[in-house]
Design a protein around this motif. Structure first.
Motif, mmCIF file in Angstrom:
data_model
loop_
_atom_site.group_PDB
_atom_site.id
_atom_site.type_symbol
_atom_site.label_atom_id
_atom_site.label_comp_id
_atom_site.label_asym_id
_atom_site.label_seq_id
_atom_site.Cartn_x
_atom_site.Cartn_y
_atom_site.Cartn_z
ATOM 1 N N ALA A 1 -5.185 6.641 10.927
ATOM 2 C CA ALA A 1 -3.682 6.834 10.533
ATOM 3 C C ALA A 1 -3.297 8.093 10.063
ATOM 4 O O ALA A 1 -2.305 8.763 10.040
ATOM 5 N N ASP A 2 -4.554 8.653 9.324
ATOM 6 C CA ASP A 2 -4.347 9.996 8.785
ATOM 7 C C ASP A 2 -5.403 11.071 9.432
ATOM 8 O O ASP A 2 -5.484 12.035 8.691
ATOM 9 N N GLY A 3 -5.392 10.924 10.652
ATOM 10 C CA GLY A 3 -6.141 12.075 11.190
ATOM 11 C C GLY A 3 -7.538 12.042 11.590
ATOM 12 O O GLY A 3 -8.180 13.187 11.976
ATOM 13 N N TYR A 4 -8.216 11.040 11.179
ATOM 14 C CA TYR A 4 -9.576 10.939 11.437
ATOM 15 C C TYR A 4 -9.798 10.178 12.886
ATOM 16 O O TYR A 4 -9.347 9.086 13.245
ATOM 17 N N LEU A 5 -10.655 10.523 13.561
ATOM 18 C CA LEU A 5 -11.533 9.829 14.690
ATOM 19 C C LEU A 5 -12.411 8.809 13.702
ATOM 20 O O LEU A 5 -13.161 9.228 13.113
ATOM 21 N N VAL A 6 -12.262 7.847 14.386
ATOM 22 C CA VAL A 6 -13.432 6.647 13.708
ATOM 23 C C VAL A 6 -14.243 5.923 14.522
ATOM 24 O O VAL A 6 -13.540 5.344 15.576
ATOM 25 N N ALA A 7 -15.650 6.107 14.792
ATOM 26 C CA ALA A 7 -16.385 5.490 15.231
ATOM 27 C C ALA A 7 -16.946 4.115 14.571
ATOM 28 O O ALA A 7 -17.441 4.394 13.472
ATOM 29 N N ARG A 8 -16.950 3.054 15.087
ATOM 30 C CA ARG A 8 -17.409 1.768 14.494
ATOM 31 C C ARG A 8 -18.335 0.873 15.315
ATOM 32 O O ARG A 8 -17.939 0.202 15.975
ATOM 33 N N PRO A 9 -19.795 1.256 14.926
ATOM 34 C CA PRO A 9 -20.752 0.587 15.944
ATOM 35 C C PRO A 9 -20.715 -0.914 15.574
ATOM 36 O O PRO A 9 -20.483 -1.376 14.284
ATOM 37 N N VAL B 1 0.816 -1.155 0.024
ATOM 38 C CA VAL B 1 0.193 -0.017 0.138
ATOM 39 C C VAL B 1 0.954 1.254 -0.037
ATOM 40 O O VAL B 1 1.562 1.384 1.016
ATOM 41 N N PRO B 2 0.833 2.111 -1.108
ATOM 42 C CA PRO B 2 1.689 3.299 -1.129
ATOM 43 C C PRO B 2 1.448 4.205 0.033
ATOM 44 O O PRO B 2 0.100 4.542 0.184
ATOM 45 N N GLN B 3 2.236 5.017 0.549
ATOM 46 C CA GLN B 3 1.938 5.996 1.646
ATOM 47 C C GLN B 3 1.334 7.079 0.900
ATOM 48 O O GLN B 3 0.598 7.809 1.578
ATOM 49 N N ALA B 4 1.770 7.228 -0.529
ATOM 50 C CA ALA B 4 1.012 8.275 -1.144
ATOM 51 C C ALA B 4 -0.268 8.138 -1.284
ATOM 52 O O ALA B 4 -1.096 9.073 -1.106
ATOM 53 N N VAL B 5 -0.886 6.930 -1.020
ATOM 54 C CA VAL B 5 -2.602 6.688 -1.266
ATOM 55 C C VAL B 5 -2.982 6.557 0.109
ATOM 56 O O VAL B 5 -4.138 6.996 0.513
ATOM 57 N N ALA B 6 -2.353 5.930 1.031
ATOM 58 C CA ALA B 6 -2.653 5.928 2.418
ATOM 59 C C ALA B 6 -1.689 6.162 3.469
ATOM 60 O O ALA B 6 -1.055 5.394 3.889
ATOM 61 N N PRO B 7 -1.492 7.371 3.835
ATOM 62 C CA PRO B 7 -0.514 7.878 4.586
ATOM 63 C C PRO B 7 -0.689 7.646 5.849
ATOM 64 O O PRO B 7 -1.805 7.552 6.412
ATOM 65 N N VAL B 8 0.381 7.215 6.832
ATOM 66 C CA VAL B 8 0.328 6.905 8.100
ATOM 67 C C VAL B 8 1.051 8.151 8.777
ATOM 68 O O VAL B 8 2.342 8.268 8.845
ATOM 69 N N ARG B 9 0.264 8.820 9.225
ATOM 70 C CA ARG B 9 0.935 9.951 10.126
ATOM 71 C C ARG B 9 0.800 10.065 11.746
ATOM 72 O O ARG B 9 1.502 10.739 12.408
ATOM 73 N N TYR B 10 -0.084 8.997 12.143
ATOM 74 C CA TYR B 10 -0.213 8.852 13.437
ATOM 75 C C TYR B 10 -0.344 7.403 14.094
ATOM 76 O O TYR B 10 -0.695 6.667 13.209
ATOM 77 N N SER B 11 0.292 7.325 15.348
ATOM 78 C CA SER B 11 -0.221 6.054 15.995
ATOM 79 C C SER B 11 -1.607 5.980 16.573
ATOM 80 O O SER B 11 -2.248 6.993 16.459
ATOM 81 N N ILE B 12 -2.244 4.960 16.916
ATOM 82 C CA ILE B 12 -3.712 4.975 17.231
ATOM 83 C C ILE B 12 -3.868 4.096 18.631
ATOM 84 O O ILE B 12 -3.430 3.051 18.639
ATOM 85 N N ASP B 13 -4.610 4.475 19.278
ATOM 86 C CA ASP B 13 -5.335 3.847 20.365
ATOM 87 C C ASP B 13 -6.732 3.276 19.983
ATOM 88 O O ASP B 13 -7.300 4.017 19.100
ATOM 89 N N VAL B 14 -6.989 2.179 20.219
ATOM 90 C CA VAL B 14 -8.422 1.533 19.977
ATOM 91 C C VAL B 14 -9.017 1.140 21.184
ATOM 92 O O VAL B 14 -8.773 0.624 22.069
#
Length: 430
Positions: free
Chosen positions: A125-133, A48-61
């Motif tokens: 990883a690109d700076g969105y908060l994500v809620a997954r019900p 997966v290219p970083q140009a398409v799916a950048p990883v800018r952050y670590s994530i807590d779940v």
């Protein structure tokens, strides 16, 4: 003075009652952390290219338990996951994505870097908060899942967002004003129902920026209905709908009035949340209607007011006028959800006067599963454009679209080869 105290008491009591009847956060637990370095390595391994799916952050779940409503209005508990970028500045405000997952019949849900949870990780990883019900009845929730039931699907999403609003100050998260909704397959239907429900009844509370339903069965009583009467890759979906709508609408007193022998006894144990849909599909006829009593099928075809048909119409989500931007993504070779669902929804919304709905044919050769990853890429570029100031959304940077196109061509070639081999194997058997 006594009157003042009495009025204060009444007001306080009213507020407490209002709070107690409002779905709120029950509990939360940090269940997984993905470091930026680990995610970058994973993306590299998967090509997966970083140009398409950048990883800018670590994530807590976080796993969240919260209160929501059962179809009869009673309060029950539901669960969901919350993906949070963690190495941000304290002042950084982040947009929210409510992600709706596809069909799941097993109750258990693990936390893992795979499947649709990887989609959530990609956004986070690109700076969105994500809620997954998990929806009602899946994950660690109570009761049973009500498949494609718009009110409970939408309610589970809104109540998770409410619980997260309560949680954010506790974990130091600040959300901005951008709220997106998306999802694939059943999640596409859930996304459309969520957006429609919010617009029609909860627009004072939730301000949706844009939604992107992907490959959903929006026209349950029309386009998707056709799958009942022909060879179908996932015949187990039909009983799932029957069991769910039977719970809500109570068509029959006994399930044997719907399903013919031996399926009236075979099917009920299979939908208790312990078996996979693949397992169920192998146990029943490939033409979905063949598990139903012939007289029930005849009544369904002859009577537009047949209860199950009315339930399908009531939970179809294609006929409305979006007041916020909508992007519909689909693939023409989808074997599970007819691509015509997206066309019908688009045409109906345009006929209703919406100028904010657009449609994206992702690829004509990709099947249901292969289509998902590329539909998500187009969805993310659409959402990203709002973060950059767009009011109606756009297709995204040309460079990214070019890279995605290369990936689609490669996967589509493999998909066509698999179909040729399957067709050759079937011909040999005959």
């Amino acid at each position: 003075m006594r009157i003042v105290y009495f009025i204060f008491f009444l007001l306080n009591s009213f507020l407490l009652m209002a709070q107690s009847s409002t779905p709120i956060l029950v509990s939360y637990e940090l269940v997984r952390t993905y470091t930026k370095e680990a995610l970058q390595q994973k993306w590299k391994e998967q090509g997966v290219p970083q140009a398409v799916a950048p990883v800018r952050y670590s994530i807590d779940v976080y796993e969240i338990i919260y209160r929501t409503k059962w179809h009869d209005g009673s309060t029950i508990q539901a669960s969901g996951l919350y993906f949070v970028p963690i190495d941000t500045t304290k002042e950084e405000r982040m947009p929210m994505v409510c992600y709706h997952h596809g069909t799941q019949i097993k109750r258990d849900r693990k936390v893992r870097l795979g499947g649709e949870q990887a989609i959530c990780v990609g956004f986070a990883a690109d700076g969105y908060l994500v809620a997954r019900p998990d929806y009602i009845g899946l994950g660690k929730g109570e009761k049973k899942h009500l498949y494609h039931h718009v009110p409970t699907q939408s309610g589970a999403s809104m109540d998770l967002l409410r619980a997260i609003k309560e949680l954010n100050p506790r974990i130091g998260v600040v959300q901005n004003d951008l709220l997106f909704a998306t999802g694939y397959s059943q999640g596409g239907h859930a996304t459309m129902g969520f957006h429609k429900t919010v617009q029609e009844a909860y627009s004072d509370e939730f301000k949706i920026t844009a939604s992107a339903p992907m490959s959903g069965a929006y026209d349950l009583a029309g386009v998707q209905e056709e799958t009942m009467f022909k060879e179908y890759s996932h015949p187990g979906y039909l009983p799932y709908l029957f069991f769910s709508f039977q719970e809500v609408y109570g068509f029959y007193e006994n399930i044997s009035e719907i399903f013919k022998a031996p399926y009236d006894t075979i099917l009920p144990p299979l939908y208790k949340g312990k078996h996979s849909m693949g397992y169920i599909n192998r146990l029943i006829p490939s033409v979905p209607k063949d598990v139903i009593r012939p007289e029930v099928v005849e009544q369904y075809l002859a009577n537009d007011d047949f209860p199950f048909k009315k339930a399908l119409r009531e939970n179809s989500v294609h006929d409305w006028k979006p007041e916020q931007p909508v992007l519909l993504c689909y693939c023409q070779a989808d074997e599970q959800v007819s691509y015509k669902n997206s066309l019908v929804a688009y045409e109906q919304m345009k006929a209703n006067g919406s100028e904010l709905v657009r449609i994206k044919h992702v690829n004509k050769h990709l099947g249901h599963n292969d289509c998902a990853m590329f539909a998500v890429m187009h969805t993310k570029m659409f959402f990203d454009s709002f973060r950059k100031g767009s009011k109606k959304g756009n297709a995204g940077p040309l460079t990214k679209r070019f890279l995605i196109g290369i990936g689609k061509s490669s996967v589509a070639k493999k998909a066509k080869k698999r179909r040729r081999l399957r067709a050759k194997a079937l011909a040999t058997q005959e």
